[in-house]
Design a protein around this motif. Structure first.
Motif, PDB file in Angstrom:
ATOM      1  N   ARG A   1       0.753  -1.067  -0.084  1.00 42.99           N
ATOM      2  CA  ARG A   1      -0.134  -0.046  -0.071  1.00 42.99           C
ATOM      3  C   ARG A   1       1.042   1.370   0.031  1.00 42.99           C
ATOM      4  O   ARG A   1       0.508   2.357  -0.693  1.00 42.99           O
ATOM      5  CB  ARG A   1      -1.091  -0.031   1.247  1.00 42.99           C
ATOM      6  CG  ARG A   1      -2.140   1.122   1.118  1.00 42.99           C
ATOM      7  CD  ARG A   1      -1.646   2.406   1.678  1.00 42.99           C
ATOM      8  NE  ARG A   1      -1.243   2.303   2.846  1.00 42.99           N
ATOM      9  CZ  ARG A   1      -1.790   2.431   4.236  1.00 42.99           C
ATOM     10  NH1 ARG A   1      -3.315   2.515   4.013  1.00 42.99           N
ATOM     11  NH2 ARG A   1      -1.427   2.194   5.526  1.00 42.99           N
ATOM     12  N   ASP A   2       1.815   1.440   1.004  1.00 46.70           N
ATOM     13  CA  ASP A   2       2.960   2.539   0.989  1.00 46.70           C
ATOM     14  C   ASP A   2       3.381   2.659  -0.403  1.00 46.70           C
ATOM     15  O   ASP A   2       3.470   3.983  -0.882  1.00 46.70           O
ATOM     16  CB  ASP A   2       3.975   2.324   1.894  1.00 46.70           C
ATOM     17  CG  ASP A   2       3.209   2.365   3.381  1.00 46.70           C
ATOM     18  OD1 ASP A   2       2.105   2.742   3.394  1.00 46.70           O
ATOM     19  OD2 ASP A   2       3.891   1.983   4.287  1.00 46.70           O
ATOM     20  N   ASP A   3       4.074   1.523  -1.204  1.00 47.90           N
ATOM     21  CA  ASP A   3       4.422   1.729  -2.261  1.00 47.90           C
ATOM     22  C   ASP A   3       3.530   2.231  -3.461  1.00 47.90           C
ATOM     23  O   ASP A   3       3.899   3.339  -4.079  1.00 47.90           O
ATOM     24  CB  ASP A   3       5.148   0.170  -3.005  1.00 47.90           C
ATOM     25  CG  ASP A   3       6.151  -0.305  -2.228  1.00 47.90           C
ATOM     26  OD1 ASP A   3       6.776   0.499  -1.391  1.00 47.90           O
ATOM     27  OD2 ASP A   3       6.604  -1.346  -2.701  1.00 47.90           O
ATOM     28  N   PHE A   4       2.542   1.630  -3.554  1.00 44.77           N
ATOM     29  CA  PHE A   4       1.367   2.327  -4.497  1.00 44.77           C
ATOM     30  C   PHE A   4       0.855   3.800  -4.131  1.00 44.77           C
ATOM     31  O   PHE A   4       0.318   4.389  -5.164  1.00 44.77           O
ATOM     32  CB  PHE A   4       0.315   1.247  -4.514  1.00 44.77           C
ATOM     33  CG  PHE A   4       0.722   0.101  -5.646  1.00 44.77           C
ATOM     34  CD1 PHE A   4       0.880   0.174  -7.041  1.00 44.77           C
ATOM     35  CD2 PHE A   4       1.074  -0.976  -4.985  1.00 44.77           C
ATOM     36  CE1 PHE A   4       1.053  -1.032  -7.754  1.00 44.77           C
ATOM     37  CE2 PHE A   4       1.580  -2.051  -5.759  1.00 44.77           C
ATOM     38  CZ  PHE A   4       1.863  -1.931  -7.206  1.00 44.77           C
ATOM     39  N   VAL A   5       0.947   4.137  -3.029  1.00 49.74           N
ATOM     40  CA  VAL A   5       0.732   5.370  -2.663  1.00 49.74           C
ATOM     41  C   VAL A   5       1.600   6.303  -3.403  1.00 49.74           C
ATOM     42  O   VAL A   5       1.505   7.456  -3.844  1.00 49.74           O
ATOM     43  CB  VAL A   5       0.587   5.737  -1.086  1.00 49.74           C
ATOM     44  CG1 VAL A   5       0.738   7.146  -0.764  1.00 49.74           C
ATOM     45  CG2 VAL A   5      -0.822   5.067  -0.566  1.00 49.74           C
ATOM     46  N   ASP A   6       2.855   6.078  -3.219  1.00 50.96           N
ATOM     47  CA  ASP A   6       4.053   6.893  -3.816  1.00 50.96           C
ATOM     48  C   ASP A   6       3.874   6.641  -5.296  1.00 50.96           C
ATOM     49  O   ASP A   6       3.999   7.687  -5.923  1.00 50.96           O
ATOM     50  CB  ASP A   6       5.307   6.349  -3.367  1.00 50.96           C
ATOM     51  CG  ASP A   6       5.622   6.606  -2.025  1.00 50.96           C
ATOM     52  OD1 ASP A   6       5.029   7.303  -1.377  1.00 50.96           O
ATOM     53  OD2 ASP A   6       6.669   5.787  -1.360  1.00 50.96           O
ATOM     54  N   ILE A   7       3.425   5.697  -6.129  1.00 54.72           N
ATOM     55  CA  ILE A   7       3.391   5.399  -7.391  1.00 54.72           C
ATOM     56  C   ILE A   7       2.112   6.173  -7.812  1.00 54.72           C
ATOM     57  O   ILE A   7       2.488   6.946  -9.034  1.00 54.72           O
ATOM     58  CB  ILE A   7       2.971   3.996  -7.786  1.00 54.72           C
ATOM     59  CG1 ILE A   7       4.346   3.064  -7.242  1.00 54.72           C
ATOM     60  CG2 ILE A   7       2.956   3.767  -9.056  1.00 54.72           C
ATOM     61  CD1 ILE A   7       4.249   1.719  -7.447  1.00 54.72           C
ATOM     62  N   GLU A   8       1.045   6.378  -7.294  1.00 62.18           N
ATOM     63  CA  GLU A   8       0.036   6.984  -7.293  1.00 62.18           C
ATOM     64  C   GLU A   8       0.456   8.472  -7.484  1.00 62.18           C
ATOM     65  O   GLU A   8      -0.074   9.441  -8.411  1.00 62.18           O
ATOM     66  CB  GLU A   8      -1.053   6.812  -6.614  1.00 62.18           C
ATOM     67  CG  GLU A   8      -2.354   7.336  -6.891  1.00 62.18           C
ATOM     68  CD  GLU A   8      -3.654   6.982  -5.838  1.00 62.18           C
ATOM     69  OE1 GLU A   8      -4.818   7.078  -6.222  1.00 62.18           O
ATOM     70  OE2 GLU A   8      -3.197   6.486  -4.868  1.00 62.18           O
TER      71      GLU A   8
ATOM     72  N   THR B   1      -7.024   1.821  -8.367  1.00 61.88           N
ATOM     73  CA  THR B   1      -8.052   0.628  -8.227  1.00 61.88           C
ATOM     74  C   THR B   1      -7.195  -0.102  -7.184  1.00 61.88           C
ATOM     75  O   THR B   1      -7.769  -0.654  -6.126  1.00 61.88           O
ATOM     76  CB  THR B   1      -8.466   0.090  -9.334  1.00 61.88           C
ATOM     77  OG1 THR B   1      -8.866   1.023 -10.083  1.00 61.88           O
ATOM     78  CG2 THR B   1      -9.204  -1.115  -8.907  1.00 61.88           C
ATOM     79  N   LEU B   2      -6.075  -0.283  -7.499  1.00 62.39           N
ATOM     80  CA  LEU B   2      -5.130  -1.213  -6.510  1.00 62.39           C
ATOM     81  C   LEU B   2      -5.101  -0.669  -5.221  1.00 62.39           C
ATOM     82  O   LEU B   2      -5.092  -1.394  -4.130  1.00 62.39           O
ATOM     83  CB  LEU B   2      -3.888  -1.877  -7.102  1.00 62.39           C
ATOM     84  CG  LEU B   2      -3.079  -2.675  -6.390  1.00 62.39           C
ATOM     85  CD1 LEU B   2      -3.732  -3.940  -6.076  1.00 62.39           C
ATOM     86  CD2 LEU B   2      -1.699  -2.718  -7.128  1.00 62.39           C
ATOM     87  N   ARG B   3      -4.664   0.501  -5.226  1.00 64.46           N
ATOM     88  CA  ARG B   3      -4.343   1.020  -3.809  1.00 64.46           C
ATOM     89  C   ARG B   3      -5.562   1.195  -3.064  1.00 64.46           C
ATOM     90  O   ARG B   3      -5.701   0.910  -1.819  1.00 64.46           O
ATOM     91  CB  ARG B   3      -3.717   2.596  -4.190  1.00 64.46           C
ATOM     92  CG  ARG B   3      -3.320   3.344  -2.930  1.00 64.46           C
ATOM     93  CD  ARG B   3      -4.360   4.102  -2.128  1.00 64.46           C
ATOM     94  NE  ARG B   3      -4.795   5.140  -3.179  1.00 64.46           N
ATOM     95  CZ  ARG B   3      -6.097   5.485  -2.846  1.00 64.46           C
ATOM     96  NH1 ARG B   3      -7.032   4.989  -2.024  1.00 64.46           N
ATOM     97  NH2 ARG B   3      -6.685   6.399  -3.893  1.00 64.46           N
ATOM     98  N   ALA B   4      -6.902   1.465  -3.716  1.00 64.27           N
ATOM     99  CA  ALA B   4      -8.034   1.405  -2.790  1.00 64.27           C
ATOM    100  C   ALA B   4      -8.357  -0.032  -2.391  1.00 64.27           C
ATOM    101  O   ALA B   4      -8.894  -0.091  -1.160  1.00 64.27           O
ATOM    102  CB  ALA B   4      -9.261   1.661  -3.774  1.00 64.27           C
ATOM    103  N   GLU B   5      -8.067  -0.950  -3.107  1.00 65.22           N
ATOM    104  CA  GLU B   5      -8.033  -2.335  -2.675  1.00 65.22           C
ATOM    105  C   GLU B   5      -7.317  -2.758  -1.702  1.00 65.22           C
ATOM    106  O   GLU B   5      -7.779  -3.472  -0.704  1.00 65.22           O
ATOM    107  CB  GLU B   5      -7.901  -3.235  -3.840  1.00 65.22           C
ATOM    108  CG  GLU B   5      -8.031  -4.845  -3.579  1.00 65.22           C
ATOM    109  CD  GLU B   5      -9.641  -5.161  -3.499  1.00 65.22           C
ATOM    110  OE1 GLU B   5      -9.621  -6.231  -2.651  1.00 65.22           O
ATOM    111  OE2 GLU B   5     -10.392  -4.553  -3.898  1.00 65.22           O
TER     112      GLU B   5
END
Length: 242
Positions: A56-63, A231-235
């Motif tokens: 989740r932390d990774d994909f917050v940064d990616i987002e 979508t993935l980060r929300a999941e």
């Protein structure tokens, strides 16, 4: 002790006792395996939860990086549009010289592509993807990592084109380099430009058009990446909240 009781029961031909002792042994083994399995499951659940937090932390940064890229490349696309419109207009001078120089300064700027998840790649290389118990979530992670890898290749190609066609712009510009308050150089700004030479060069507008198209291509791809990543980060947020 158990073996001694079984031996005694066999000597005495007490088959009921023999059967009972075997049942006790088998039950003990089964219970032992079950306890081991439960402990392993708890450990795996804890590891999965930790990995999901990191993902989740990774994909917050990616987002965040993706959103910034969309903004940057949209601005560059619009700057290229304004430059081309002015060059084709035939007007002697831009209505706002500072804004025109700002557009010229920004057209060749870029931003780094959104990174791939270091946690996902760590799990993949260590053979730990099976810790993600939900197969749909696991598939989402695999597909988005593949999407980010494809965009890396797209970005590299577009960047190469930008560097090539940027020569048609840079030959008519003079940049002013300045140092910021911390002593780190600021982004170079255009101090002078040769408008007549730009208009006289038949390759200038086609080169600008290619640059604009490259910026638009980046915007298109980054919007695709952002939709999937959001979508993935929300999941992942939902899994953590459970």
């Amino acid at each position: 002790m158990i073996l001694a009781r079984i031996s005694k029961a066999i000597r005495e031909q007490n088959w009921f006792a023999v059967a009972l002792e075997f049942i006790i042994v088998i039950a003990g083994v089964v219970i032992g395996f079950q306890v081991t399995a439960w402990n392993a499951a708890r450990v795996n659940q804890a590891r999965e939860a930790a990995y999901i937090e990191r993902l989740r932390d990774d994909f917050v940064d990616i987002e965040t990086t993706t959103r910034g890229g969309i903004e940057s490349y949209t601005e560059m696309f619009e700057a290229a549009d304004r430059i081309m419109a002015f060059i084709e207009s035939g007007e002697a001078e831009p209505a706002d010289d500072a804004a025109f120089r700002s557009d010229l300064s920004s057209i060749l700027l870029g931003t780094i592509p959104p990174p791939r998840s270091t946690t996902f790649r760590e799990m993949e290389s260590a053979g730990q993807l099976s810790l993600i118990s939900d197969p749909e979530l696991r598939e989402m992670l695999i597909e988005i990592d593949a999407l980010l890898a494809r965009y890396d290749r797209v970005f590299a190609f577009v960047f190469t084109q930008q560097d090539r066609y940027g020569e048609y712009l840079n030959r008519y510009l003079v940049y002013q380099d300045t140092l910021g308050e911390s002593g780190v150089p600021d982004v170079p700004g255009v101090s002078r430009y040769d408008l007549a030479a730009m208009r006289a060069d038949p390759q200038f507008l086609p080169a600008m058009s290619t640059l604009r198209r490259g910026h638009g291509f980046n915007v298109y791809w980054l919007h695709s990446v952002q939709a999937e990543v959001t979508t993935l980060r929300a999941e992942l947020d939902e899994r953590i909240a459970e």
